[in-house]
Design a protein around this motif. Structure first.
Motif, mmCIF file in Angstrom:
data_model
loop_
_atom_site.group_PDB
_atom_site.id
_atom_site.type_symbol
_atom_site.label_atom_id
_atom_site.label_comp_id
_atom_site.label_asym_id
_atom_site.label_seq_id
_atom_site.Cartn_x
_atom_site.Cartn_y
_atom_site.Cartn_z
ATOM 1 N N GLY A 130 0.730 -1.007 -0.228
ATOM 2 C CA GLY A 130 0.000 0.017 -0.058
ATOM 3 C C GLY A 130 0.682 1.149 -0.006
ATOM 4 N N CYS A 131 0.195 2.353 0.976
ATOM 5 C CA CYS A 131 1.105 3.639 0.802
ATOM 6 C C CYS A 131 2.334 3.523 1.614
ATOM 7 C CB CYS A 131 0.270 4.628 1.204
ATOM 8 S SG CYS A 131 -1.008 4.978 0.473
ATOM 9 N N ALA A 132 3.568 3.779 1.065
ATOM 10 C CA ALA A 132 4.755 3.761 1.818
ATOM 11 C C ALA A 132 4.813 4.675 2.739
ATOM 12 C CB ALA A 132 5.817 3.726 0.804
ATOM 13 N N GLY A 133 4.203 5.632 2.798
ATOM 14 C CA GLY A 133 4.192 6.927 3.749
ATOM 15 C C GLY A 133 3.498 6.446 5.110
ATOM 16 N N HIS A 134 2.466 5.455 4.901
ATOM 17 C CA HIS A 134 1.759 5.026 6.103
ATOM 18 C C HIS A 134 2.876 4.338 6.986
ATOM 19 C CE1 HIS A 134 -1.185 3.206 8.643
ATOM 20 N NE2 HIS A 134 -0.449 2.177 8.435
ATOM 21 N N HIS A 135 3.693 3.648 6.427
ATOM 22 C CA HIS A 135 4.641 2.645 7.150
ATOM 23 C C HIS A 135 5.790 3.735 7.555
ATOM 24 C CE1 HIS A 135 2.342 -0.722 5.941
ATOM 25 N NE2 HIS A 135 2.575 -0.395 4.662
ATOM 26 N N ALA A 136 6.431 4.582 6.957
ATOM 27 C CA ALA A 136 7.360 5.591 7.155
ATOM 28 C C ALA A 136 6.686 6.546 8.615
ATOM 29 C CB ALA A 136 7.661 6.400 5.981
ATOM 30 N N LEU A 137 5.447 6.660 8.367
ATOM 31 C CA LEU A 137 5.050 7.573 9.595
ATOM 32 C C LEU A 137 5.382 6.675 10.914
ATOM 33 C CD1 LEU A 137 1.664 9.163 8.202
ATOM 34 C CD2 LEU A 137 3.691 10.426 9.500
ATOM 35 N N ARG A 138 5.095 5.680 10.862
ATOM 36 C CA ARG A 138 5.156 4.770 12.475
ATOM 37 C C ARG A 138 6.321 5.253 12.982
ATOM 38 N NH1 ARG A 138 1.564 -0.177 11.897
ATOM 39 N NH2 ARG A 138 2.463 -0.991 13.643
ATOM 40 N N ALA A 139 7.554 5.579 12.359
ATOM 41 C CA ALA A 139 8.826 6.028 12.935
ATOM 42 C C ALA A 139 8.617 7.297 13.499
ATOM 43 C CB ALA A 139 9.937 6.054 11.897
ATOM 44 N N ALA A 141 5.882 8.383 14.860
ATOM 45 C CA ALA A 141 5.131 8.177 16.210
ATOM 46 C C ALA A 141 6.456 7.964 17.285
ATOM 47 C CB ALA A 141 4.587 6.983 16.229
ATOM 48 N N HIS A 142 7.350 7.445 17.095
ATOM 49 C CA HIS A 142 8.639 7.386 18.107
ATOM 50 C C HIS A 142 9.578 8.488 18.069
ATOM 51 C CE1 HIS A 142 7.510 3.035 18.872
ATOM 52 N NE2 HIS A 142 7.398 2.735 17.189
ATOM 53 N N GLY A 143 9.023 9.625 17.440
ATOM 54 C CA GLY A 143 10.027 10.634 17.366
ATOM 55 C C GLY A 143 11.289 10.592 16.424
ATOM 56 N N MET A 144 10.965 9.745 15.594
ATOM 57 C CA MET A 144 12.141 9.415 14.525
ATOM 58 C C MET A 144 11.909 9.592 13.171
ATOM 59 S SD MET A 144 13.178 5.643 16.103
ATOM 60 C CE MET A 144 13.791 5.404 18.081
ATOM 61 N N ILE A 145 12.924 9.677 12.445
ATOM 62 C CA ILE A 145 12.663 9.711 11.021
ATOM 63 C C ILE A 145 12.515 8.380 10.045
ATOM 64 C CG2 ILE A 145 13.840 10.724 8.991
ATOM 65 C CD1 ILE A 145 15.146 12.757 10.779
ATOM 66 N N GLY A 146 11.632 8.036 9.503
ATOM 67 C CA GLY A 146 11.340 6.857 8.742
ATOM 68 C C GLY A 146 11.797 6.874 7.365
ATOM 69 N N VAL A 147 12.178 6.111 6.716
ATOM 70 C CA VAL A 147 12.594 5.771 5.273
ATOM 71 C C VAL A 147 12.069 4.516 5.066
ATOM 72 C CG1 VAL A 147 14.208 5.832 3.630
ATOM 73 C CG2 VAL A 147 14.559 7.174 5.578
ATOM 74 N N VAL A 148 11.505 4.339 3.742
ATOM 75 C CA VAL A 148 10.753 3.369 3.175
ATOM 76 C C VAL A 148 10.964 3.142 1.704
ATOM 77 C CG1 VAL A 148 8.562 1.752 2.919
ATOM 78 C CG2 VAL A 148 9.029 2.970 4.960
ATOM 79 N N PRO A 172 8.706 2.576 -5.453
ATOM 80 C CA PRO A 172 8.367 3.894 -4.659
ATOM 81 C C PRO A 172 9.207 3.997 -3.406
ATOM 82 C CG PRO A 172 6.659 2.167 -4.162
ATOM 83 C CD PRO A 172 7.623 1.747 -5.287
ATOM 84 N N LEU A 173 9.396 5.267 -2.859
ATOM 85 C CA LEU A 173 10.174 5.643 -1.682
ATOM 86 C C LEU A 173 9.425 6.500 -0.897
ATOM 87 C CD1 LEU A 173 11.933 8.366 -1.908
ATOM 88 C CD2 LEU A 173 12.816 6.968 -3.824
ATOM 89 N N SER A 174 9.488 6.684 0.183
ATOM 90 C CA SER A 174 9.023 7.521 1.076
ATOM 91 C C SER A 174 9.972 7.941 2.425
ATOM 92 C CB SER A 174 7.905 7.106 1.965
ATOM 93 O OG SER A 174 7.308 7.878 2.707
ATOM 94 N N VAL A 175 9.819 9.232 2.862
ATOM 95 C CA VAL A 175 10.527 9.590 4.128
ATOM 96 C C VAL A 175 9.587 10.444 4.679
ATOM 97 C CG1 VAL A 175 12.508 11.007 5.066
ATOM 98 C CG2 VAL A 175 12.750 9.876 2.724
ATOM 99 N N ALA A 176 9.338 10.208 6.043
ATOM 100 C CA ALA A 176 8.591 10.920 6.939
ATOM 101 C C ALA A 176 9.454 11.304 8.203
ATOM 102 C CB ALA A 176 7.400 9.900 7.407
ATOM 103 N N ALA A 177 9.110 12.539 8.645
ATOM 104 C CA ALA A 177 9.886 13.133 9.847
ATOM 105 C C ALA A 177 8.794 13.898 10.550
ATOM 106 C CB ALA A 177 11.188 13.785 9.017
ATOM 107 N N VAL A 186 5.723 13.951 5.038
ATOM 108 C CA VAL A 186 5.857 12.766 4.507
ATOM 109 C C VAL A 186 5.728 12.724 2.888
ATOM 110 C CG1 VAL A 186 4.463 10.637 4.418
ATOM 111 C CG2 VAL A 186 3.779 12.075 6.411
ATOM 112 N N LEU A 187 7.149 12.342 2.421
ATOM 113 C CA LEU A 187 7.163 12.520 1.247
ATOM 114 C C LEU A 187 7.000 10.843 0.925
ATOM 115 C CD1 LEU A 187 8.283 13.434 -1.571
ATOM 116 C CD2 LEU A 187 10.600 12.532 -1.022
#
Length: 365
Positions: A130-139, A141-148, A172-177, A186-187
């Motif tokens: 599905g949406c890569a951004g959804h999974h990157a956003l989980r990071a 939630a921990h105050g971290m940056i997520g890359v998928v 696809p790729l995603s970065v969330a911060a 959320v890219l």
């Protein structure tokens, strides 16, 4: 009035929580364990909630139920740890439902980042998530940056610049911060001009696509989206036309290296066997800024960075400057308050699923 109401006669709104409950019930009816089913529902509905319809419930009957019903994705598949080096883990997803597995991988990456400053989980044997951004956003939630980043297994739908044969997927790729007091950055992007879901959505609606999304064998623009699935057109790369297609293609190859070559997942090139999206590979990375700097300082600087973007004077009054993730957060808040907007066609499809499984379709708001 929001931009989601531009075609009110073609959409209905369904209560947010009721839609999540219904989607969870659909997955549990296919023997997905309840906890996994809920996570999968949240990942899938994220597309509709944030306005990314091409990666939402439109794919329930097109991708995910066929995966489960065919056995290509065993409902109770148990991923296996193949290597564990502390900050880095290699997993074989064993065909588990990607909507659940990608989130689990990011949670694991975040736990390792809490210990090591970074956590990298590399996955093979995966399915569409599905949406890569959804999974990157989980990071986040921990105050971290997520890359998928994910490849598309053996799927080959995009050609190298000046090439005659398709070799890669949309990759696809995603970065969330965290963005301080603002909605998270959320890219979430494909490395092709658009993902296949947008092309197929246009085809279902009988609408043309903009020039630059598709090209024929001669490289000429194609605006009829139906020609994509008929094999008469292929996706172009991000940056095309205009001579910048090497950028999108380079990013696509980068994702292939990081997401598939590293874990040993299915590759697009070399072309061998059926061009199917089996044995998908993906990479999830969590970066903990608190490991290298004081958290309050990071929060302050993030707030200043994204606040400055939002304060940029607009070219047109009434059209403010935003950043990736801001519009999606606004749509998500609207969906939570007023219901998730679904097209009448999609609502009808969900009604058919409900009838087949003996479930109650959520009513309109």
């Amino acid at each position: 009035m929001t931009d989601l109401d531009t075609a009110p006669a073609t959409r209905v709104r369904v209560p947010h929580d009721a839609l999540l409950d219904f989607t969870t019930a659909v997955f549990t009816a296919h023997h997905v364990p309840p906890t996994r089913a809920r996570a999968a529902a949240e990942a899938l509905c994220h597309g509709d909630i944030t306005g990314t319809d091409s990666h939402g419930l439109a794919n329930l009957t097109r991708i995910y139920l066929p995966l489960l019903e065919s056995g290509r994705s065993p409902a109770d598949a148990e991923p296996k740890v193949l290597a564990d080096r502390g900050a880095t883990v290699l997993l074989d997803a064993a065909g588990a439902l990607g909507l659940w597995q990608a989130g689990e991988a990011m949670d694991l990456a975040a736990r390792r980042a809490a210990d090591y400053g970074v956590g990298l989980v590399s996955v093979r044997g995966a399915t569409h998530f599905g949406c890569a951004g959804h999974h990157a956003l989980r990071a986040v939630a921990h105050g971290m940056i997520g890359v998928v980043a994910a490849n598309c297994g053996h799927q080959r739908i995009a050609r190298p610049p000046r090439g005659r044969a398709p070799m890669l997927g949309t990759n696809p790729l995603s970065v969330a911060a965290p963005a301080g007091g603002h909605p998270p950055f959320v890219l979430d992007m494909s490395t092709t001009a658009v993902p296949t879901g947008k092309v197929r959505a246009a085809a279902r609606a009988g609408e043309p696509v903009p020039a630059g999304w598709l090209a024929d064998d001669r490289g000429e623009p194609v605006t009829d989206p139906a020609r994509f699935d008929s094999g008469e057109a292929h996706l172009t790369w991000l940056g095309a036309p205009g001579g910048g297609e090497y950028k999108g293609f380079g990013l696509g190859l980068m994702v292939e290296v990081l997401a598939a070559l590293v874990p040993g997942a299915g590759l697009g090139p070399p072309a061998a066997g059926p061009a199917a999206d089996d044995d998908i590979g993906f990479l999830v990375l969590a970066v903990a800024p608190a490991a290298v700097r004081e958290p309050a300082g990071f929060h302050r600087d993030a707030d200043a960075l994204f606040g400055a973007v939002l304060d940029c004077p607009p070219v047109e009054l009434g059209e403010p400057v935003t950043y990736p993730g801001w519009p999606e957060a606004r749509r998500a808040a609207d969906a939570a308050a007023r219901g998730v907007p679904l097209t009448l066609a999609l609502y009808g499809e969900l009604g058919e699923v409900a009838d087949r499984l003996g479930l109650a379709l959520p009513g309109e708001c």
